[in-house]
Design a protein around this motif. Structure first.
Motif, PDB file in Angstrom:
ATOM      1  N   TRP A 127       0.831  -1.201   0.000  1.00  0.00           N
ATOM      2  CA  TRP A 127       0.000   0.000   0.000  1.00  0.00           C
ATOM      3  C   TRP A 127       0.870   1.257   0.000  1.00  0.00           C
ATOM      4  N   LYS A 128       1.908   1.289   0.837  1.00  0.00           N
ATOM      5  CA  LYS A 128       2.774   2.473   0.896  1.00  0.00           C
ATOM      6  C   LYS A 128       3.472   2.701  -0.438  1.00  0.00           C
ATOM      7  N   GLU A 129       3.958   1.638  -1.069  1.00  0.00           N
ATOM      8  CA  GLU A 129       4.616   1.767  -2.366  1.00  0.00           C
ATOM      9  C   GLU A 129       3.655   2.361  -3.399  1.00  0.00           C
ATOM     10  N   GLU A 130       2.428   1.862  -3.438  1.00  0.00           N
ATOM     11  CA  GLU A 130       1.430   2.388  -4.377  1.00  0.00           C
ATOM     12  C   GLU A 130       1.094   3.843  -4.065  1.00  0.00           C
ATOM     13  N   ARG A 131       0.927   4.148  -2.797  1.00  0.00           N
ATOM     14  CA  ARG A 131       0.568   5.515  -2.399  1.00  0.00           C
ATOM     15  C   ARG A 131       1.685   6.488  -2.726  1.00  0.00           C
ATOM     16  N   TYR A 132       2.917   6.122  -2.407  1.00  0.00           N
ATOM     17  CA  TYR A 132       4.042   6.989  -2.743  1.00  0.00           C
ATOM     18  C   TYR A 132       4.133   7.197  -4.250  1.00  0.00           C
ATOM     19  N   GLY A 133       3.866   6.145  -5.030  1.00  0.00           N
ATOM     20  CA  GLY A 133       3.876   6.277  -6.486  1.00  0.00           C
ATOM     21  C   GLY A 133       2.806   7.226  -6.987  1.00  0.00           C
ATOM     22  N   GLU A 134       1.621   7.173  -6.389  1.00  0.00           N
ATOM     23  CA  GLU A 134       0.538   8.082  -6.761  1.00  0.00           C
ATOM     24  C   GLU A 134       0.913   9.534  -6.468  1.00  0.00           C
ATOM     25  N   LEU A 135       1.456   9.775  -5.285  1.00  0.00           N
ATOM     26  CA  LEU A 135       1.852  11.143  -4.926  1.00  0.00           C
ATOM     27  C   LEU A 135       2.991  11.623  -5.817  1.00  0.00           C
ATOM     28  N   TRP A 136       3.961  10.743  -6.088  1.00  0.00           N
ATOM     29  CA  TRP A 136       5.077  11.071  -6.962  1.00  0.00           C
ATOM     30  C   TRP A 136       4.555  11.507  -8.320  1.00  0.00           C
ATOM     31  N   GLU A 137       3.614  10.722  -8.866  1.00  0.00           N
ATOM     32  CA  GLU A 137       3.044  11.033 -10.183  1.00  0.00           C
ATOM     33  C   GLU A 137       2.288  12.361 -10.163  1.00  0.00           C
ATOM     34  N   SER A 138       1.533  12.619  -9.107  1.00  0.00           N
ATOM     35  CA  SER A 138       0.800  13.882  -9.002  1.00  0.00           C
ATOM     36  C   SER A 138       1.768  15.065  -8.990  1.00  0.00           C
ATOM     37  N   PHE A 139       2.818  14.967  -8.183  1.00  0.00           N
ATOM     38  CA  PHE A 139       3.810  16.046  -8.133  1.00  0.00           C
ATOM     39  C   PHE A 139       4.501  16.216  -9.480  1.00  0.00           C
ATOM     40  N   ARG A 140       4.882  15.113 -10.132  1.00  0.00           N
ATOM     41  CA  ARG A 140       5.588  15.204 -11.406  1.00  0.00           C
ATOM     42  C   ARG A 140       4.724  15.860 -12.480  1.00  0.00           C
ATOM     43  N   LEU A 141       3.473  15.430 -12.574  1.00  0.00           N
ATOM     44  CA  LEU A 141       2.583  16.008 -13.584  1.00  0.00           C
ATOM     45  C   LEU A 141       2.335  17.490 -13.338  1.00  0.00           C
ATOM     46  N   MET A 142       2.125  17.859 -12.075  1.00  0.00           N
ATOM     47  CA  MET A 142       1.870  19.270 -11.775  1.00  0.00           C
ATOM     48  C   MET A 142       3.130  20.112 -11.962  1.00  0.00           C
ATOM     49  N   ALA A 143       4.299  19.541 -11.686  1.00  0.00           N
ATOM     50  CA  ALA A 143       5.549  20.264 -11.939  1.00  0.00           C
ATOM     51  C   ALA A 143       5.723  20.505 -13.434  1.00  0.00           C
ATOM     52  N   ASP A 144       5.366  19.511 -14.243  1.00  0.00           N
ATOM     53  CA  ASP A 144       5.466  19.662 -15.695  1.00  0.00           C
ATOM     54  C   ASP A 144       4.566  20.780 -16.215  1.00  0.00           C
ATOM     55  N   GLU A 145       3.457  21.022 -15.540  1.00  0.00           N
ATOM     56  CA  GLU A 145       2.513  22.063 -15.962  1.00  0.00           C
ATOM     57  C   GLU A 145       2.840  23.431 -15.370  1.00  0.00           C
ATOM     58  N   SER A 146       3.757  23.472 -14.423  1.00  0.00           N
ATOM     59  CA  SER A 146       4.068  24.705 -13.710  1.00  0.00           C
ATOM     60  C   SER A 146       5.145  25.515 -14.424  1.00  0.00           C
ATOM     61  N   ASP A 147       5.001  26.832 -14.377  1.00  0.00           N
ATOM     62  CA  ASP A 147       6.039  27.716 -14.907  1.00  0.00           C
ATOM     63  C   ASP A 147       7.128  27.976 -13.871  1.00  0.00           C
ATOM     64  N   ARG A 148       6.829  27.709 -12.602  1.00  0.00           N
ATOM     65  CA  ARG A 148       7.765  28.057 -11.532  1.00  0.00           C
ATOM     66  C   ARG A 148       8.420  26.850 -10.870  1.00  0.00           C
ATOM     67  N   VAL A 149       7.740  25.705 -10.837  1.00  0.00           N
ATOM     68  CA  VAL A 149       8.276  24.524 -10.169  1.00  0.00           C
ATOM     69  C   VAL A 149       8.885  23.593 -11.214  1.00  0.00           C
ATOM     70  N   VAL A 150      10.132  23.170 -10.957  1.00  0.00           N
ATOM     71  CA  VAL A 150      10.865  22.324 -11.888  1.00  0.00           C
ATOM     72  C   VAL A 150      11.118  20.965 -11.239  1.00  0.00           C
ATOM     73  N   TRP A 151      10.806  19.896 -11.955  1.00  0.00           N
ATOM     74  CA  TRP A 151      11.058  18.523 -11.500  1.00  0.00           C
ATOM     75  C   TRP A 151      12.543  18.236 -11.666  1.00  0.00           C
TER      76      TRP A 151
END
Length: 102
Positions: A23-47
């Motif tokens: 469960w923790k591995e899946e949850r961390y992967g979900e959060l990682w993906e959310s942060f990565r996608l939102m960073a890709d859409e951001s003008d200020r935050v860089v992955w």
């Protein structure tokens, strides 16, 4: 000595075991993906971490352009009570980007 930490260590271990590694591995992967996608859409935050989960981990690096990382963390915690962790919701991930992009 850190008596409160010592007294609650057993409960902390029980809690982690109750969550389970899968469960923790899946949850961390979900959060990682959310942060990565939102960073890709951001003008200020860089992955700044590997772009695939298989080469990355639950600990990843973001850069907020034009800001010192310690200042960002201090501001996020002090002003917004925000610390990224397993218990964050996708809404809180979005809030991180709202705050840093403001």
């Amino acid at each position: 000595r850190n008596l409160p930490e010592v007294l609650t260590l057993g409960d902390a271990i029980d809690f982690q075991e109750a969550l389970g590694g899968v469960w923790k591995e899946e949850r961390y992967g979900e959060l990682w993906e959310s942060f990565r996608l939102m960073a890709d859409e951001s003008d200020r935050v860089v992955w700044r971490s590997p772009r695939s989960w298989s080469r990355s981990a639950s600990l990843f690096a973001l850069e907020v352009r034009g800001a010192d990382s310690l200042d960002v963390f201090d501001y996020m915690y002090r002003e917004h009570g925000y610390v990224p962790n397993v218990y964050n919701t996708e809404e809180e991930v979005g809030r991180f980007f709202e705050i840093t992009n403001a």
